[in-house]
Write a protein that holds these residues in place. Sequence first.
Motif, PDB file in Angstrom:
ATOM      1  N   TRP A   1       1.431 -57.445  -5.943  1.00  0.00           N
ATOM      2  CA  TRP A   1       1.507 -56.243  -5.129  1.00  0.00           C
ATOM      3  C   TRP A   1       0.087 -55.748  -4.886  1.00  0.00           C
ATOM      4  N   ASP A   2      -0.275 -55.581  -3.609  1.00  0.00           N
ATOM      5  CA  ASP A   2      -1.591 -55.072  -3.224  1.00  0.00           C
ATOM      6  C   ASP A   2      -1.422 -53.609  -2.815  1.00  0.00           C
ATOM      7  N   PRO A   3      -1.779 -52.657  -3.688  1.00  0.00           N
ATOM      8  CA  PRO A   3      -1.526 -51.256  -3.374  1.00  0.00           C
ATOM      9  C   PRO A   3      -2.371 -50.722  -2.220  1.00  0.00           C
ATOM     10  N   ASP A   4      -3.558 -51.280  -2.026  1.00  0.00           N
ATOM     11  CA  ASP A   4      -4.415 -50.796  -0.938  1.00  0.00           C
ATOM     12  C   ASP A   4      -3.852 -51.187   0.425  1.00  0.00           C
ATOM     13  N   ALA A   5      -3.393 -52.424   0.535  1.00  0.00           N
ATOM     14  CA  ALA A   5      -2.805 -52.887   1.800  1.00  0.00           C
ATOM     15  C   ALA A   5      -1.319 -52.570   1.891  1.00  0.00           C
ATOM     16  N   ARG A   6      -0.723 -52.137   0.780  1.00  0.00           N
ATOM     17  CA  ARG A   6       0.721 -51.891   0.664  1.00  0.00           C
ATOM     18  C   ARG A   6       1.490 -53.163   1.055  1.00  0.00           C
ATOM     19  N   GLU A   7       1.132 -54.258   0.397  1.00  0.00           N
ATOM     20  CA  GLU A   7       1.760 -55.549   0.662  1.00  0.00           C
ATOM     21  C   GLU A   7       2.239 -56.200  -0.631  1.00  0.00           C
ATOM     22  N   VAL A   8       3.447 -56.747  -0.590  1.00  0.00           N
ATOM     23  CA  VAL A   8       3.924 -57.673  -1.617  1.00  0.00           C
ATOM     24  C   VAL A   8       3.644 -59.076  -1.099  1.00  0.00           C
ATOM     25  N   ILE A   9       2.820 -59.819  -1.829  1.00  0.00           N
ATOM     26  CA  ILE A   9       2.396 -61.154  -1.400  1.00  0.00           C
ATOM     27  C   ILE A   9       3.075 -62.200  -2.281  1.00  0.00           C
ATOM     28  N   LEU A  10       3.723 -63.159  -1.647  1.00  0.00           N
ATOM     29  CA  LEU A  10       4.281 -64.317  -2.341  1.00  0.00           C
ATOM     30  C   LEU A  10       3.575 -65.557  -1.809  1.00  0.00           C
ATOM     31  N   CYS A  11       2.858 -66.235  -2.696  1.00  0.00           N
ATOM     32  CA  CYS A  11       2.060 -67.396  -2.285  1.00  0.00           C
ATOM     33  C   CYS A  11       2.913 -68.656  -2.279  1.00  0.00           C
ATOM     34  N   TYR A  12       2.777 -69.447  -1.231  1.00  0.00           N
ATOM     35  CA  TYR A  12       3.492 -70.720  -1.172  1.00  0.00           C
ATOM     36  C   TYR A  12       3.115 -71.610  -2.352  1.00  0.00           C
ATOM     37  N   GLU A  13       1.867 -71.490  -2.808  1.00  0.00           N
ATOM     38  CA  GLU A  13       1.421 -72.308  -3.938  1.00  0.00           C
ATOM     39  C   GLU A  13       2.220 -72.023  -5.207  1.00  0.00           C
ATOM     40  N   LEU A  14       2.703 -70.786  -5.356  1.00  0.00           N
ATOM     41  CA  LEU A  14       3.506 -70.470  -6.534  1.00  0.00           C
ATOM     42  C   LEU A  14       4.829 -71.217  -6.491  1.00  0.00           C
ATOM     43  N   LEU A  15       5.425 -71.315  -5.322  1.00  0.00           N
ATOM     44  CA  LEU A  15       6.663 -72.074  -5.192  1.00  0.00           C
ATOM     45  C   LEU A  15       6.415 -73.544  -5.487  1.00  0.00           C
ATOM     46  N   GLY A  16       5.239 -74.038  -5.079  1.00  0.00           N
ATOM     47  CA  GLY A  16       4.875 -75.402  -5.426  1.00  0.00           C
ATOM     48  C   GLY A  16       4.733 -75.587  -6.925  1.00  0.00           C
ATOM     49  N   ALA A  17       4.204 -74.575  -7.614  1.00  0.00           N
ATOM     50  CA  ALA A  17       4.067 -74.645  -9.073  1.00  0.00           C
ATOM     51  C   ALA A  17       5.434 -74.654  -9.749  1.00  0.00           C
ATOM     52  N   PHE A  18       6.388 -73.889  -9.221  1.00  0.00           N
ATOM     53  CA  PHE A  18       7.748 -73.937  -9.758  1.00  0.00           C
ATOM     54  C   PHE A  18       8.327 -75.345  -9.613  1.00  0.00           C
ATOM     55  N   ALA A  19       8.057 -75.972  -8.470  1.00  0.00           N
ATOM     56  CA  ALA A  19       8.539 -77.336  -8.260  1.00  0.00           C
ATOM     57  C   ALA A  19       7.913 -78.301  -9.260  1.00  0.00           C
ATOM     58  N   GLU A  20       6.629 -78.114  -9.553  1.00  0.00           N
ATOM     59  CA  GLU A  20       5.957 -78.973 -10.530  1.00  0.00           C
ATOM     60  C   GLU A  20       6.615 -78.849 -11.904  1.00  0.00           C
ATOM     61  N   LEU A  21       6.986 -77.627 -12.289  1.00  0.00           N
ATOM     62  CA  LEU A  21       7.659 -77.433 -13.568  1.00  0.00           C
ATOM     63  C   LEU A  21       8.963 -78.219 -13.622  1.00  0.00           C
ATOM     64  N   PHE A  22       9.726 -78.139 -12.546  1.00  0.00           N
ATOM     65  CA  PHE A  22      10.995 -78.858 -12.496  1.00  0.00           C
ATOM     66  C   PHE A  22      10.764 -80.367 -12.585  1.00  0.00           C
ATOM     67  N   LEU A  23       9.776 -80.863 -11.864  1.00  0.00           N
ATOM     68  CA  LEU A  23       9.500 -82.292 -11.869  1.00  0.00           C
ATOM     69  C   LEU A  23       9.070 -82.772 -13.248  1.00  0.00           C
ATOM     70  N   GLU A  24       8.362 -81.922 -13.997  1.00  0.00           N
ATOM     71  CA  GLU A  24       7.941 -82.295 -15.344  1.00  0.00           C
ATOM     72  C   GLU A  24       9.156 -82.523 -16.239  1.00  0.00           C
ATOM     73  N   VAL A  25      10.134 -81.615 -16.152  1.00  0.00           N
ATOM     74  CA  VAL A  25      11.354 -81.766 -16.966  1.00  0.00           C
ATOM     75  C   VAL A  25      12.136 -82.994 -16.515  1.00  0.00           C
ATOM     76  N   LEU A  26      12.190 -83.218 -15.207  1.00  0.00           N
ATOM     77  CA  LEU A  26      12.904 -84.371 -14.669  1.00  0.00           C
ATOM     78  C   LEU A  26      12.296 -85.666 -15.195  1.00  0.00           C
ATOM     79  N   ALA A  27      10.966 -85.714 -15.246  1.00  0.00           N
ATOM     80  CA  ALA A  27      10.275 -86.910 -15.740  1.00  0.00           C
ATOM     81  C   ALA A  27      10.545 -87.112 -17.230  1.00  0.00           C
ATOM     82  N   GLU A  28      10.544 -86.020 -18.005  1.00  0.00           N
ATOM     83  CA  GLU A  28      10.811 -86.135 -19.436  1.00  0.00           C
ATOM     84  C   GLU A  28      12.257 -86.585 -19.684  1.00  0.00           C
ATOM     85  N   ASP A  29      13.162 -86.110 -18.833  1.00  0.00           N
ATOM     86  CA  ASP A  29      14.579 -86.450 -18.988  1.00  0.00           C
ATOM     87  C   ASP A  29      14.832 -87.923 -18.700  1.00  0.00           C
ATOM     88  N   ASP A  30      14.003 -88.498 -17.802  1.00  0.00           N
ATOM     89  CA  ASP A  30      14.135 -89.926 -17.477  1.00  0.00           C
ATOM     90  C   ASP A  30      13.671 -90.796 -18.645  1.00  0.00           C
TER      91      ASP A  30
END
Length: 281
Positions: free
Chosen positions: A252-281
């Motif tokens: 949350w950027d209070p000066d700009a009054r913006e909630v920012i969601l970075c695409y890179e964070l969604l990519g990081a969530f995907a990396e977490l899932f892939l790590e578990v998938l690899a361990e499960d294999d």
Amino acid sequence: MTTGFCQALSALMVGGALVLGALQMALAAEPPLIERLEALSDADYDDLLDFVEGNALFTLYHEAGHMLVSQLDLPVLGQEEDAVDNLATISMLQSGDADMDHLLSQAMLGWFLSASDAYDDLVFHGEHDLDLQRGYRMLCLMVGSDPDAFGELAADLELPGDRVETCPADYDQAVAAWDGVTEAHRKPENGGGLRWIEVRHDPAPEDLAPFAELLKETELMEVVAQEMDDLYRLPAPVLFRSTACQEANAFWDPDAREVILCYELLGAFAELFLEVLAEDD
């Protein structure tokens, strides 16, 4: 998907500590994320998007909590991060929707997956609690709200029985706390009024395009923005924006009054899932 995911998660836990290995070192030797996504089976890809969606939605509610604290000048006893984690969890639980419960479970599991197994990396003086603490606190609120719905998940993740018994009180306290501090700022039921929150999706780089598309298709940002607009009288316009940030983050950027969601964070969530998938294999 939750049962199998919990089994994979449990296989990575030793003595209560999550062992994910040196994720950053492993990623350095991996093909680009977009190539690994394209190589997944349809079922695994759907499960990955499910995990990313749940974590992204929780993040949006979390950052919306920071927005409310800032815009409404709400008093916060204790850490603000804990308070807005509680708001995010409560908001998703109170939807009364089974799909929302499932997405919340994905977000809760995300904290377990992001926990560090290296004690040297743990930061005890930071503004956030440790990831495992946040995961277990979320789980306790979930069980406290509905023991029948989330009891099996609590057992899978080894939440002690004596702690489970105290979770309903924790849930009631968290709900009462948020209701109390926001009561003066709530709109009348079906009060309508002006829409103060705008949603904007910036273009995404090619390697993160699947996550930008996910946000548009699921309308996660629109859901949270509308809920905040429906419930609260905000003093000024606010923008919810998804964008590329060059880092895995949301804020949350209070000066700009913006909630920012970075695409890179969604990519990081995907990396977490892939790590578990690899361990499960």
